[in-house]
Design a protein around this motif. Structure first.
Motif, PDB file in Angstrom:
ATOM      1  N   ARG A 235     -15.030  28.777-114.546  1.00  0.00           N
ATOM      2  CA  ARG A 235     -16.060  27.822-115.142  1.00  0.00           C
ATOM      3  C   ARG A 235     -16.035  26.648-113.953  1.00  0.00           C
ATOM      4  O   ARG A 235     -17.086  25.982-113.755  1.00  0.00           O
ATOM      5  N   HIS A 236     -14.770  26.477-113.622  1.00  0.00           N
ATOM      6  CA  HIS A 236     -14.740  24.997-112.508  1.00  0.00           C
ATOM      7  C   HIS A 236     -14.012  25.402-111.471  1.00  0.00           C
ATOM      8  O   HIS A 236     -13.633  24.408-110.758  1.00  0.00           O
ATOM      9  N   SER A 237     -13.547  26.584-110.999  1.00  0.00           N
ATOM     10  CA  SER A 237     -12.938  26.891-109.735  1.00  0.00           C
ATOM     11  C   SER A 237     -11.766  25.794-109.518  1.00  0.00           C
ATOM     12  O   SER A 237     -11.455  25.604-108.622  1.00  0.00           O
ATOM     13  N   PHE A 238     -10.992  25.791-110.841  1.00  0.00           N
ATOM     14  CA  PHE A 238      -9.889  24.949-110.627  1.00  0.00           C
ATOM     15  C   PHE A 238      -8.854  25.185-109.585  1.00  0.00           C
ATOM     16  O   PHE A 238      -8.169  24.257-109.012  1.00  0.00           O
ATOM     17  N   PHE A 239      -8.553  26.416-109.393  1.00  0.00           N
ATOM     18  CA  PHE A 239      -7.421  27.030-108.616  1.00  0.00           C
ATOM     19  C   PHE A 239      -7.949  27.186-107.228  1.00  0.00           C
ATOM     20  O   PHE A 239      -7.214  27.940-106.444  1.00  0.00           O
ATOM     21  N   LYS A 240      -9.086  26.883-106.818  1.00  0.00           N
ATOM     22  CA  LYS A 240      -9.471  27.106-105.533  1.00  0.00           C
ATOM     23  C   LYS A 240     -10.103  25.676-105.018  1.00  0.00           C
ATOM     24  O   LYS A 240     -11.209  25.236-105.527  1.00  0.00           O
ATOM     25  N   PRO A 241      -9.365  25.085-103.894  1.00  0.00           N
ATOM     26  CA  PRO A 241      -8.269  25.499-103.147  1.00  0.00           C
ATOM     27  C   PRO A 241      -6.975  25.546-104.129  1.00  0.00           C
ATOM     28  O   PRO A 241      -6.896  24.682-105.227  1.00  0.00           O
ATOM     29  N   TYR A 242      -5.943  25.962-103.613  1.00  0.00           N
ATOM     30  CA  TYR A 242      -4.854  26.142-104.376  1.00  0.00           C
ATOM     31  C   TYR A 242      -3.933  24.862-104.001  1.00  0.00           C
ATOM     32  O   TYR A 242      -2.939  25.067-103.098  1.00  0.00           O
ATOM     33  N   THR A 243      -4.079  23.755-104.570  1.00  0.00           N
ATOM     34  CA  THR A 243      -3.440  22.540-104.390  1.00  0.00           C
ATOM     35  C   THR A 243      -2.123  22.556-105.114  1.00  0.00           C
ATOM     36  O   THR A 243      -1.738  23.361-105.929  1.00  0.00           O
ATOM     37  N   PRO A 244      -1.297  21.410-104.909  1.00  0.00           N
ATOM     38  CA  PRO A 244      -0.046  21.248-105.632  1.00  0.00           C
ATOM     39  C   PRO A 244      -0.380  21.112-106.949  1.00  0.00           C
ATOM     40  O   PRO A 244       0.482  21.593-107.942  1.00  0.00           O
ATOM     41  N   LEU A 245      -1.324  20.642-107.398  1.00  0.00           N
ATOM     42  CA  LEU A 245      -1.794  20.308-108.868  1.00  0.00           C
ATOM     43  C   LEU A 245      -2.204  21.686-109.443  1.00  0.00           C
ATOM     44  O   LEU A 245      -1.791  22.137-110.609  1.00  0.00           O
TER      45      LEU A 245
ATOM     46  N   LEU B 114      -3.391  26.326-127.102  1.00  0.00           N
ATOM     47  CA  LEU B 114      -3.971  26.803-126.087  1.00  0.00           C
ATOM     48  C   LEU B 114      -5.354  27.647-126.071  1.00  0.00           C
ATOM     49  O   LEU B 114      -6.306  27.237-125.028  1.00  0.00           O
ATOM     50  N   ILE B 115      -5.755  28.037-127.334  1.00  0.00           N
ATOM     51  CA  ILE B 115      -7.123  28.713-127.487  1.00  0.00           C
ATOM     52  C   ILE B 115      -8.062  27.282-127.690  1.00  0.00           C
ATOM     53  O   ILE B 115      -9.261  27.188-127.041  1.00  0.00           O
ATOM     54  N   ALA B 116      -7.680  26.378-128.348  1.00  0.00           N
ATOM     55  CA  ALA B 116      -8.456  25.171-128.451  1.00  0.00           C
ATOM     56  C   ALA B 116      -8.881  24.533-127.086  1.00  0.00           C
ATOM     57  O   ALA B 116     -10.123  24.275-126.704  1.00  0.00           O
ATOM     58  N   ALA B 117      -7.827  24.553-126.155  1.00  0.00           N
ATOM     59  CA  ALA B 117      -7.909  24.056-124.887  1.00  0.00           C
ATOM     60  C   ALA B 117      -9.003  24.804-124.051  1.00  0.00           C
ATOM     61  O   ALA B 117      -9.983  24.317-123.288  1.00  0.00           O
ATOM     62  N   ALA B 118      -8.822  26.357-124.223  1.00  0.00           N
ATOM     63  CA  ALA B 118      -9.780  27.140-123.437  1.00  0.00           C
ATOM     64  C   ALA B 118     -10.995  26.970-123.949  1.00  0.00           C
ATOM     65  O   ALA B 118     -12.020  26.708-123.160  1.00  0.00           O
ATOM     66  N   ILE B 119     -11.334  26.624-125.408  1.00  0.00           N
ATOM     67  CA  ILE B 119     -12.811  26.491-125.806  1.00  0.00           C
ATOM     68  C   ILE B 119     -13.358  25.002-125.345  1.00  0.00           C
ATOM     69  O   ILE B 119     -14.554  25.069-124.804  1.00  0.00           O
ATOM     70  N   PHE B 120     -12.435  24.048-125.335  1.00  0.00           N
ATOM     71  CA  PHE B 120     -12.886  22.794-124.746  1.00  0.00           C
ATOM     72  C   PHE B 120     -13.153  23.074-123.320  1.00  0.00           C
ATOM     73  O   PHE B 120     -14.506  22.269-122.841  1.00  0.00           O
ATOM     74  N   VAL B 121     -12.338  23.672-122.654  1.00  0.00           N
ATOM     75  CA  VAL B 121     -12.837  23.651-120.917  1.00  0.00           C
ATOM     76  C   VAL B 121     -14.184  24.448-120.929  1.00  0.00           C
ATOM     77  O   VAL B 121     -14.963  24.291-119.919  1.00  0.00           O
ATOM     78  N   TYR B 122     -14.174  25.640-121.639  1.00  0.00           N
ATOM     79  CA  TYR B 122     -15.322  26.511-121.663  1.00  0.00           C
ATOM     80  C   TYR B 122     -16.572  25.618-121.846  1.00  0.00           C
ATOM     81  O   TYR B 122     -17.737  25.673-121.347  1.00  0.00           O
ATOM     82  N   SER B 123     -16.512  24.638-122.843  1.00  0.00           N
ATOM     83  CA  SER B 123     -17.689  23.872-123.434  1.00  0.00           C
ATOM     84  C   SER B 123     -18.158  22.692-122.307  1.00  0.00           C
ATOM     85  O   SER B 123     -19.153  22.321-122.425  1.00  0.00           O
ATOM     86  N   LEU B 124     -17.273  22.355-121.266  1.00  0.00           N
ATOM     87  CA  LEU B 124     -17.657  21.547-120.294  1.00  0.00           C
ATOM     88  C   LEU B 124     -18.598  22.355-119.502  1.00  0.00           C
ATOM     89  O   LEU B 124     -18.510  23.261-119.238  1.00  0.00           O
ATOM     90  N   PRO B 125     -19.649  21.351-118.704  1.00  0.00           N
ATOM     91  CA  PRO B 125     -20.649  21.639-117.950  1.00  0.00           C
ATOM     92  C   PRO B 125     -19.776  22.315-116.730  1.00  0.00           C
ATOM     93  O   PRO B 125     -18.794  21.805-116.160  1.00  0.00           O
ATOM     94  N   PRO B 126     -20.300  23.544-116.292  1.00  0.00           N
ATOM     95  CA  PRO B 126     -19.395  24.395-115.328  1.00  0.00           C
ATOM     96  C   PRO B 126     -19.506  23.502-113.769  1.00  0.00           C
ATOM     97  O   PRO B 126     -20.503  22.849-113.714  1.00  0.00           O
ATOM     98  N   ASN B 127     -18.656  23.878-113.022  1.00  0.00           N
ATOM     99  CA  ASN B 127     -18.838  23.429-111.663  1.00  0.00           C
ATOM    100  C   ASN B 127     -20.174  23.414-111.051  1.00  0.00           C
ATOM    101  O   ASN B 127     -20.721  24.623-110.884  1.00  0.00           O
ATOM    102  N   GLY B 128     -20.899  22.470-110.772  1.00  0.00           N
ATOM    103  CA  GLY B 128     -22.285  22.656-110.026  1.00  0.00           C
ATOM    104  C   GLY B 128     -22.197  22.822-108.724  1.00  0.00           C
ATOM    105  O   GLY B 128     -23.429  23.066-108.317  1.00  0.00           O
ATOM    106  N   ARG B 129     -21.223  22.907-107.992  1.00  0.00           N
ATOM    107  CA  ARG B 129     -21.506  23.129-106.586  1.00  0.00           C
ATOM    108  C   ARG B 129     -21.832  24.837-106.295  1.00  0.00           C
ATOM    109  O   ARG B 129     -21.342  25.533-107.243  1.00  0.00           O
TER     110      ARG B 129
END
Length: 502
Positions: free
Chosen positions: A47-57, A88-103
C-alpha cells in the motif's frame, strides 16, 4: 574441574530435562505471530512502498516485525500471544485503511550487483527458468520465518524467560522447540524437490549410483559439522541432553543422512508416485514397528552398552524425520513449478487459486490424519513423541507447516498478485524481491550458514554467561543483541550478493 562447575552443568541439564511440553492450541497461537507480522509487512509494502528504498528506518521496522515480534512471542508475550497477534492485526488494518501511496509506481529495478548474468542469483534464476521453476514470495517468507524462529529458539531456551513448556519434551507431548526441529527438516524437503523437478524437466534418467554419489557430496559438510559439534561438546564439557538424540548423535548427523536416503526413496517413486504417499507409508510402517515389536521399549529404556544403544534415539528417530522430509518434498512439487498442475477438479480455476486451494487441501488432509491418530474418542489415541519421531509427531509437523505455507500463500496472492501475472522470469524476480522482506530473504538465502553461526554464538553465550541467573531485562538485552547480530550478518551477506554453500 570445580564442584561449582559440575553443579552448574547439572543444573543446566536438569533445566532442559523431564519436560512435558504444552498444548497444541497455545503453540499455534504463539507461532501465528510469524504470518501476522508478514501480513503487516506486506500491507506496509503493497500500500505504501514503505521498504523501498531500503533505508535504515525500513531495516529497523523489518527487523522488529520479522525478528522482534517472534522474540516477543517466545518471551514477554508467551502467555498472551493472542494479544500480540491482535495488536499486529490492528496495526495492519489501520495501515491498510490509510490512503495508498499516491506516487506512480514504477517497475522495481534490480540493484547493479544483481543484474549481472555472472552472479550466483542470476545464474540460479536462469537455470530455474529453463526448468519452469520459480521461487514464490510466500515460500521465501515461510523459510525465512522458520530460520528466524529456529535461531532465536536455540539460545532463548537456555534462559528462564523462555517458558519450560516451549522447550523440548522428554518423551511424550508437544512443544514449540520440538515443532521447530521438524519444521527445519520439512523446509529442507520443500527445496529438495527442486532437483527432482529439474530432472523431470530435462527428461533424463540419472543412474542411482550417480545420484547417490552426488547426495554424499551434499552430506559431507553436514557430517563434518556433526563431528565438530560432537568434539566441541565433549571437549568443552558442555551441558547436553542425552535423551534428545543419544550420547554421540546430533541434529547435523540427521541432516547429513537425509540426502542419500531420499535418493533411495526417489527410486521407489516409480511404484508410489506421490511423495506424500511415500511419507505416510514410511510413517505408518515405523509406527507399526513401534507398537508391535519391542522397538519402542528399546529406544526408551534400553541400557546404553554399545554404539547403537548409546545413540538409539538419533538412529531410529531418523525414520520419522525422513518421512517429514518426503512430505516437504510433496509440498515442493506443488509450490516450486511456475505452472500449477491443471488436471483434476481445479483445472478451471486461475493459477493463484489452484495454488492456494491445493495447499489448503493438503493442510486439511494432514490435519485430519493427525486428529485421527491422536484423538482419544474418535481416533487411535496415540501420543506425540519427538524423541521417537513417531507417526503422530510426523503428522503434527507436516500439518502445521502446510497450514503456515497456505496462510502465507493467501497473503501473497491477495497483496502481491503481480508476481503471478509476470510475463517473464526477470520481471518475476523483480516482483519477488519487492514482495519479500529483506530480512527473511537474507535468512533464507544462507540458511545453513546462518544456522551454524547461530549455533556458534549460542555456545559462546552459554560459555560466558550464567544464563540461569540472568534476569528478565538482561535476558531480553542478550537475545536482542544476538538476534540483531545474526540478522545483521545475514542481511550483509545478501546485500553483498554472497551465497555460502555448505
Amino acid at each position: 574441574m570445580t564442584n561449582s562447575t559440575v553443579s552448574y552443568k547439572a543444573l543446566k541439564e536438569d533445566f532442559v530435562s523431564n519436560l512435558s511440553g504444552g498444548s497444541v492450541t497455545e503453540i499455534l497461537s504463539v507461532t501465528a505471530v510469524a504470518p501476522v507480522a508478514i501480513l503487516l509487512w506486506s500491507v506496509l509494502q503493497s500500500r505504501h512502498s514503505f521498504f523501498k528504498p531500503y533505508t535504515p528506518l525500513a531495516f529497523s521496522v523489518d527487523l522488529f516485525l520479522n525478528v522482534g515480534a517472534i522474540l516477543l512471542s517466545f518471551t514477554l508475550y508467551s502467555g498472551t500471544s493472542l494479544l500480540l497477534n491482535g495488536l499486529l492485526i490492528a496495526a495492519a488494518i489501520f495501515v491498510y485503511s490509510l490512503p495508498p501511496n499516491g506516487r506512480k509506481k514504477k517497475q522495481p529495478k534490480l540493484p547493479p550487483t544483481a543484474q549481472s548474468k555472472t552472479t550466483t542469483r542470476a545464474a540460479q534464476l536462469h537455470t530455474d527458468s529453463q526448468h519452469g521453476l520459480s521461487t514464490k514470495p510466500f515460500l521465501t517468507n515461510f523459510r525465512g520465518c522458520m530460520m528466524v524462529a529456529t535461531c532465536l529458539g536455540i539460545l532463548a531456551v537456555d534462559f528462564r524467560l523462555f517458558p519450560r513448556r516451549f522447550a523440548k519434551v522428554e518423551t511424550w507431548g508437544t512443544s514449540l522447540m520440538d515443532l521447530g526441529v521438524g519444521s527445519f527438516v520439512y523446509s529442507a524437503g520443500v527445496v529438495g524437490a527442486r532437483s527432482v523437478l529439474k530432472e523431470r524437466a530435462e527428461g533424463k534418467s540419472v543412474a542411482l549410483t550417480q545420484r547417490l554419489v552426488r547426495s554424499f557430496r551434499h552430506s559431507l559438510p553436514l557430517f563434518i559439522l556433526g563431528f565438530v559439534r560432537l568434539l566441541s561438546v565433549k571437549g568443552l564439557d558442555y551441558a547436553e541432553h542425552v535423551t534428545e538424540y543419544g550420547v554421540h548423535w546430533n541434529f547435523f548427523f540427521t541432516l547429513g543422512l537425509l540426502p542419500p536416503f531420499v535418493v533411495l526413496f526417489q527410486s521407489a517413486s516409480n511404484v508410489i508416485p506421490s511423495y506424500a504417499g511415500l511419507a505416510l507409508l514410511l510413517g505408518v510402517v515405523y509406527q507399526v514397528m513401534l507398537e508391535s515389536t519391542s522397538l519402542k521399549a528399546y529406544i526408551l529404556t534400553a541400557p546404553r552398552t554399545d554404539l547403537l544403544s548409546m545413540n538409539r534415539e538419533g538412529v531410529f528417530s531418523f525414520l520419522g524425520y525422513l518421512a517429514i522430509f518426503l512430505a516437504g518434498q510433496d509440498t515442493g512439487m506443488v509450490v516450486l513449478p511456475r505452472r500449477v498442475d491443471t488436471r483434476g477438479p481445479l483445472a478451471l480455476a486461475s493459477p493463484r487459486t489452484r495454488l492456494v486451494l491445493s495447499m489448503a487441501l493438503r493442510s486439511l488432509v494432514w490435519g485430519l490424519l493427525y486428529l485421527l491418530n491422536t484423538d482419544y474418542k474418535y481416533g487411535a489415541g496415540l501420543e506425540v513423541s519427538r524423541r521417537l519421531a513417531n507417526l503422530p509427531y510426523m503428522l503434527f509437523v507436516v500439518a502445521f507447516n502446510c497450514a503456515q505455507v497456505t496462510i502465507m500463500c493467501l497473503i501473497d496472492i491477495i497483496l502481491f498478485p503481480a508476481f503471478y501475472n509476470a510475463p517473464d522470469p526477470k520481471t518475476e524476480k523483480e516482483v519477488h524481491d519487492a514482495a519479500t522482506s529483506r530480512v527473511l530473504r537474507a535468512y533464507n538465502r544462507n540458511g545453513l550458514a546462518i544456522f551454524l553461526l547461530a549455533n556458534l554464538l549460542t555456545g559462546l553465550v552459554n560459555m560466558t554467561v550464567p544464563t540461569l541467573d540472568v534476569g528478565q531485562l538482561g535476558t531480553l538485552g542478550i537475545l536482542i543483541a544476538y538476534g540483531s547480530a545474526v540478522t545483521g550478518v545475514a542481511v550483509a551477506l545478501d546485500m553483498y550478493n554472497v551465497t555460502l554453500k555448505l
